[in-house]
Design an enzyme around this catalytic site. Structure first.
Site, short mmCIF file in Angstrom:
data_model
loop_
_atom_site.label_atom_id
_atom_site.label_comp_id
_atom_site.label_asym_id
_atom_site.label_seq_id
_atom_site.Cartn_x
_atom_site.Cartn_y
_atom_site.Cartn_z
CG HIS A 1 37.96 44.74 16.06
ND1 HIS A 1 39.20 44.17 15.81
CD2 HIS A 1 37.75 45.61 15.05
CE1 HIS A 1 39.70 44.70 14.71
NE2 HIS A 1 38.84 45.58 14.21
CD GLU A 2 34.36 46.37 13.87
OE1 GLU A 2 34.78 47.50 13.53
OE2 GLU A 2 34.82 45.30 13.42
CG HIS B 1 38.07 50.30 14.80
ND1 HIS B 1 39.43 50.46 14.61
CD2 HIS B 1 37.76 49.11 14.21
CE1 HIS B 1 39.90 49.41 13.93
NE2 HIS B 1 38.91 48.58 13.68
CD GLU C 1 41.05 47.34 11.06
OE1 GLU C 1 40.69 46.70 12.06
OE2 GLU C 1 40.27 48.06 10.40
N GLY D 1 33.54 41.31 8.35
CA GLY D 1 32.85 40.85 9.54
C GLY D 1 32.01 41.94 10.17
CB ALA D 2 31.92 44.16 12.32
CG MET D 3 32.50 49.72 8.28
SD MET D 3 34.31 49.77 8.05
CE MET D 3 34.65 51.48 8.49
CD GLU D 4 36.47 50.70 11.57
OE1 GLU D 4 36.02 49.61 11.20
OE2 GLU D 4 37.58 51.15 11.22
CD GLU E 1 38.35 50.75 7.09
OE1 GLU E 1 37.56 50.04 7.72
OE2 GLU E 1 39.48 51.01 7.49
#
Ligand code: BES
Ligand code: ZN
Length: 802
Positions: free
Chosen positions: A238-239, A242, A261, A202-205, A69
Site C-alpha cells: 500500500h505505502e 503511494h 487511499e 498504520g503507516a505513512m508513505e 499528513e
C-alpha cells in the site's frame, strides 16, 4: 537591484492554522525569498515533529520523527501546507553525532563536530509538504537492491534487524511490480522504511522514507502470526503504491483523498495476489467492501468526493468511504473495463500528471480515453453521491425484473440512483450476461440465458464474484434456489460470501427475518473457504450480541446452535498446525478458536488454559504457536472474575515481558474480553496507565466483551476530558466509534446525544453523528427481533438439529 523588506505585522491565527505577514507596501511582482526564523517543540502527540520513546540497552531514549499528513508540516516549519503547493526541499539537520539522521533523500555529506554533526541531504524533486519526513535516532537496518538497482533499507530498533527481512523482500518485489504496472520507474534514488514505536496510524508513505508502526513492518519468524505476515505484506504494498499514486501524482485537494487511499488499497491487493496467490486475497478483499457498505448505509455517510472546508475536517475523511468504498469502486470499474485497458489508461494518467496534481475527473478522463466507455457518467454516480443501491430481483413470466433503491441500514429508502454495472450468471459460471442498469425499474428478457429456468436446480446470481458495489435482494423463490446452490456447492467463494453478507444487511434493515438468516447460516456447514467462514462467524457473533439485548432468554439456545455449527470445523483443524499446511488454515484456526472461546465453549476453554499454562512457563513451547495465542488469551479471560484474577495477571506478565509489539497487541486485545464487568473496568483503566502506548489503546477497547459495551461507554464518559487531552486525529475518533456504536437501545442513543451535545467539535463531529445513528439502527433491529413471534421455536429447533 535586491530590496529587503521587513514585515510590519505578523499575526498567528490559531483557529485556521495560518500566519499572516503584513508589509506596508505592495510586494513587487516576480520571484522573492521569504526568510523566517522559527522554533518549535518536539511534541508527544504523534503529529507534526514528535518524539517517540524506545529502549536501548535497558535505557529509555527519545527519537525524533515526523508525521505530516494531512496538515501538520506547518507544526514543524512555516510552509504553504496544501497538497497542490509542490516545492523542492533541501534539508540540513544538526543532530547528536551518535545518531542516524534520515530524510526523503540520500545524505550527500556529514560533518562531525564533536558531540553534534551536520547532515546534508540531496535536494528532493518537486513534492507536497505532507510527504516531507525527518527521523533522528539510533537504529539497525537490513539492506538490498531491486533488480534495477534501487537501494532499499528496513530500519529497526537495535538488535531487531532480522525482523525487517520479510518486509524488505516484499518491498523489493513490489517496487519492480509497480514500476511495470505504472510504466514509470521509481522516482527517487533510495527507499527507506522504518518502524516507529509510537505511531498514530498504520503507516505513512513519506516520499522515499516510509514510516510504519512496528506491527505493520516487523515479522518475527517464531512469534509473529500468519495474520501479522499478511498485514506486513499488504501495508508495505500500500505505502509503496503511494510513491506513484499520491507522491508522484498528488490529489489536488483533500476532496480527492480517495484517489490516494482507495487506489493504494486496491493495488495493494493486486500486489499481494501476485506474490502470495495462495492467500486468496481477492476473496479477503470482500471484507474491505463490507466495511465500506456498512458505513455507506448510514444517512450520515458522505460522498467519496467530499467537500472539505476547514483543516479540522480532513482527519475524519481517512475512513471506510475513502479507503474501502474507494477501493471497491475502483475494483468495480476495473472489472467492467478489463484489466489490460485499465492498466494502460492508468499508466497514461500517471505519465500525464507526474510531478503535478490531479482530480478525480482527470482519472476518469484518462480511463474514458483509453477504453471508449462512458466512464465519467458511470463513475460520477458512485463518487459524487453518497450511498449505494440494493437491486431487487424478481422472476416474473420468465422475465427478470430489476429495481434499484438506495440501501440504508435504518430500513428507510434513500433517493439515490446509480449507473449499475450488472453482471449475472445462471445455473453455471459459463452462462453470464453483463449490462449497465441506470433506470429505476426495468424488465429484462433473458430467455436465451435462462434456458435452464425450468430445471430443478435452477439458480441465478447477480453481482458475479462480488466485484461491484451494490447489494442484491432476491425474491423468495430465487433466494431459496440460491440456498440450494450453496448447499450443493455451485457458487464461488466470493458469491457465497456475497449471499450471506447481503442477507445479513437486509435483515438488519428489517427487510428480512432473522429466522431466515439463521437458516441461511446453517447452509454454510461445509464451508471450505477461510474468508467465507470467518464472515459467517462475525455475522453469527453480531447476531448473538443483538439477541442478548432483544431476547436474552434465547441466547443459550442460540449459542448452542452456533457452537454446534462451529465445532466440527474446529475438530478438523485442531490446535496444532499440520506440517506444510497453508496460510489460510492458520488464519482460520485463530478465528474459529477465538469465536468458540467467546461463545463459552468449554472444551475449547479448557484446552486453551492447559496450553496457556505450559506457555506461561516456557515461551518457546510448540503448544501455543502465534496463530492461536490470541484465542488462548481470550479463552483464559473467560475463566477470570473479580475474585480470581490469576489469568488476567498472567496475561499482564506476558505483556510486560515481551518486546514484540504484535504480542503486546494480542494481549491488549484479550484483556477486556472477560464476562465480569469489574474486570473489564480494570482492563479499561489499564489503557490510561503509562504502560500502554497511546497508539495501542484502541486494541484493548476493541476487545471489550460483547456484554460489557455499557461498561465501556460509562468509562468513556468518566474519562472523556483526559482522553480529549491525550488523543487527537483518527485515534480520538476511534474512541467514540468503538465505544458508542455497539450500544443498542434508544435510551443509550439519547444519552450519547446528550453527552456529545456540549462536547462535540469539528474534528469528531462526523464520527459522533455516525456512531449515534448506528445505536439507533441497533435499537430498531432489537425491536424487530422482539417482534419475530416464531424466533424462539426456530432457534431451539436449530439448536437440537445438528
Ligand atoms: N496516508 C496514510 C496514512 C495516514 C492515515 C495519514 C491517516 C494521516 C491520517 C497511509 O498510506 C495509510 O493509508 N495507512 C493505512 C494502512 C493501509 C495499509 C490501509 C493506515 O494507517 O491504517
Ligand atoms: Zn494510504
Amino acid at each position: 537591484m535586491i530590496s529587503v523588506l521587513q514585515p510590519v505585522e505578523v499575526t498567528n491565527v490559531p483557529e485556521d492554522e495560518i500566519l499572516i505577514i503584513c508589509f506596508n507596501e505592495v510586494l513587487p511582482l516576480g520571484e522573492g525569498t521569504l526568510t523566517i526564523a522559527f522554533q518549535g517543540t518536539l511534541n508527544d502527540k504523534m503529529h507534526g515533529f514528535y518524539r517517540s520513546v524506545y529502549e536501548l540497552n535497558g535505557e529509555k531514549k527519545n527519537m525524533a520523527v515526523t508525521q505530516f499528513e494531512p496538515a501538520d508540516a506547518r507544526r514543524c516549519f512555516p510552509c504553504w501546507d496544501e497538497p497542490a503547493f509542490k516545492a523542492v526541499f533541501k534539508i540540513t539537520l544538526e543532530v547528536p553525532s551518535e545518531t542516524v539522521a534520515l530524510s526523503n533523500m540520500p545524505v550527500i555529506e556529514e560533518k562531525v563536530n564533536g558531540p553534534t554533526k551536520t547532515v546534508y541531504f540531496q535536494e528532493s524533486p518537486i513534492m507536497s509538504t505532507y510527504l516531507v519526513a525527518v527521523i533522528v535516532g539510533i537504529f539497525d537496518y537490513v539492506e538490498d537492491f531491486t533488480t534495477d538497482g534501487t537501494r532499499v533499507r528496513v530500519y529497526t530498533q537495535v538488535g531487531k534487524s532480522a525482523q525487517g527481512k520479510f518486509a524488505l523482500e516484499v518491498a523489493l518485489k513490489t517496487l519492480v511490480l509497480f514500476k511495470e504496472y505504472f510504466a514509470v520507474p521509481y522516482p527517487l534514488p533510495k527507499m527507506d522504511m522504518i518502524a516507529i514505536p509510537d505511531f498514530a496510524s498504520g503507516a505513512m508513505e513519506n516520499y522515499g522514507l516510509v514510516t510504519y508502526r512496528e506491527t505493520a513492518l516487523l515479522f518475527d519468524e517464531k512469534h509473529s502470526a500468519a495474520a501479522n505476515k499478511q498485514r506486513v505484506a499488504v501495508v508495505v504494498a500500500h505505502e509503496l503504491a503511494h510513491q506513484w499514486f499520491g507522491n508522484l501524482v498528488t490529489m489536488e485537494w483533500w476532496t480527492h483523498l480517495w484517489l490516494n487511499e482507495g487506489f493504494a488499497t486496491w493495488v495493494s491487493y493486486l500486489a499481494a495476489d501476485q506474490f502470495f496467490p495462495e492467500w486468496n486475497v481477492w476473496t479477503q478483499f470482500l471484507e474491505e467492501s463490507t466495511t465500506g457498505f456498512k458505513l455507506d448505509a448510514l444517512a450520515g455517510s458522505h460522498p467519496i468526493e467530499v467537500d472539505i472546508n476547514h483543516v479540522d475536517e480532513i482527519d475524519e475523511i481517512f475512513d471506510a468511504i475513502s479507503y474501502r468504498k474507494g477501493a471497491s469502486v475502483i475494483r468495480m470499474l476495473q472489472s467492467y473495463l478489463g484489466a489490460e485497458v485499465f492498466q494502460k489508461s492508468l499508466a497514461a494518467y500517471i505519465k500525464r500528471f507526474a510531478y503535478s496534481n490531479a482530480k478525480t475527473e482527470d482519472l476518469w478522463a484518462a480511463l474514458e480515453e483509453g477504453s471508449g466507455e462512458p466512464v465519467r457518467t458511470l463513475m460520477h454516480s458512485w463518487t459524487k453521491q453518497q450511498g449505494y443501491p440494493v437491486v431487487s430481483v424478481k422472476l416474473k413470466d420468465g422475465k427478470l425484473q430489476l429495481e434499484q433503491t438506495q440501501f440504508l441500514s435504518s430500513g428507510s429508502t434513500g433517493v439515490g440512483q446509480w449507473v449499475v454495472p450488472v453482471t449475472l450468471c445462471c445455473c453455471s459460471y459459463s452462462r453470464q450476461e453483463k449490462f449497465l442498469f441506470d433506470g429505476k425499474q426495468e424488465d429484462f428478457d433473458l430467455s436465451g440465458l435462462m434456458e435452464c429456468q425450468k430445471k430443478d436446480n435452477f439458480w441465478i446470481k447477480l453481482n458475479v464474484n462480488q466485484t461491484s458495489f451494490y447489494r442484491v435482494s432476491y425474491d423468495e423463490e430465487l433466494a431459496s434456489r440460491l440456498r440450494y446452490a450453496i448447499e450443493t456447492n455451485k457458487l464461488s467463494a466470493a458469491d457465497r460470501y456475497g449471499v450471506l453478507d447481503d442477507a445479513y444487511a437486509l435483515c438488519m434493515a428489517g427487510k428480512q427475518k432473522l429466522v431466515s438468516l439463521l437458516h441461511l447460516i446453517a447452509t454454510y456447514k461445509d464451508e471450505t473457504e477461510y474468508t467465507v467462514l470467518a464472515h459467517a462467524i462475525t455475522t453469527s457473533l453480531n447476531i448473538a450480541e443483538m439477541m442478548a439485548v432483544a431476547a436474552p432468554e434465547e441466547l443459550g439456545s442460540l449459542k448452542k446452535f452456533l457452537i454446534d455449527f462451529l465445532e466440527p470445523f474446529a475438530q478438523k483443524l485442531g490446535w496444532d498446525a499440520k506440517s506444510g499446511e497453508g496460510h489460510l488454515n492458520a488464519l482460520l484456526r485463530g478465528t474459529l478458536l477465538t469465536a468458540l472461546a467467546e461463545l463459552g465453549h468449554e472444551a475449547t476453554i479448557n484446552e486453551a488454559v492447559r496450553r496457556f499454562n505450559v506457555f506461561l512457563e516456557d515461551r518457546e513451547t510448540p503448544l501455543l504457536p502465534p496463530d492461536v495465542r490470541k484465542a488462548a488469551y481470550v479463552a483464559l479471560m473467560q475463566t477470570v472474575n473479580k475474585s480470581n484474577k490469576t489469568g488476567y495477571e498472567s496475561l499482564l506478565k506476558i505483556y510486560r515481558e515481551t518486546d514484540l509489539s504484535q504480542e503486546k497487541v494480542r494481549v491488549l486485545g484479550s484483556l477486556a474480553s472477560c464476562p465480569d464487568p469489574v474486570v473489564v473496568r480494570e482492563a479499561l483503566d489499564f489503557i490510561l496507565s503509562p504502560e500502554v502506548r497511546n497508539q495501542d489503546a484502541i486494541f484493548l477497547l476493541r476487545g471489550v466483551c460483547s456484554g460489557a459495551h455499557e461498561v465501556a461507554w460509562q468509562w468513556l464518559k468518566e474519562n472523556w476530558d483526559y482522553i480529549l487531552g491525550a488523543y487527537s486525529g483518527t485515534l480520538l475518533t476511534y474512541f467514540v466509534n468503538i465505544t458508542v456504536s455497539p450500544l443498542a437501545t434508544d435510551e443509550k442513543g439519547d444519552e450519547a446525544e446528550e453527552f456529545f451535545k456540549s462536547r462535540t467539535k469539528a474534528s469528531i463531529a462526523r464520527t459522533v453523528k455516525q456512531s449515534i445513528e448506528r445505536v439507533r439502527i441497533n435499537a430498531q433491529w432489537v425491536k424487530s427481533i422482539k417482534g419475530e413471534a416464531d424466533l424462539g421455536n426456530v432457534i431451539r429447533a436449530l439448536a437440537h438439529k445438528q
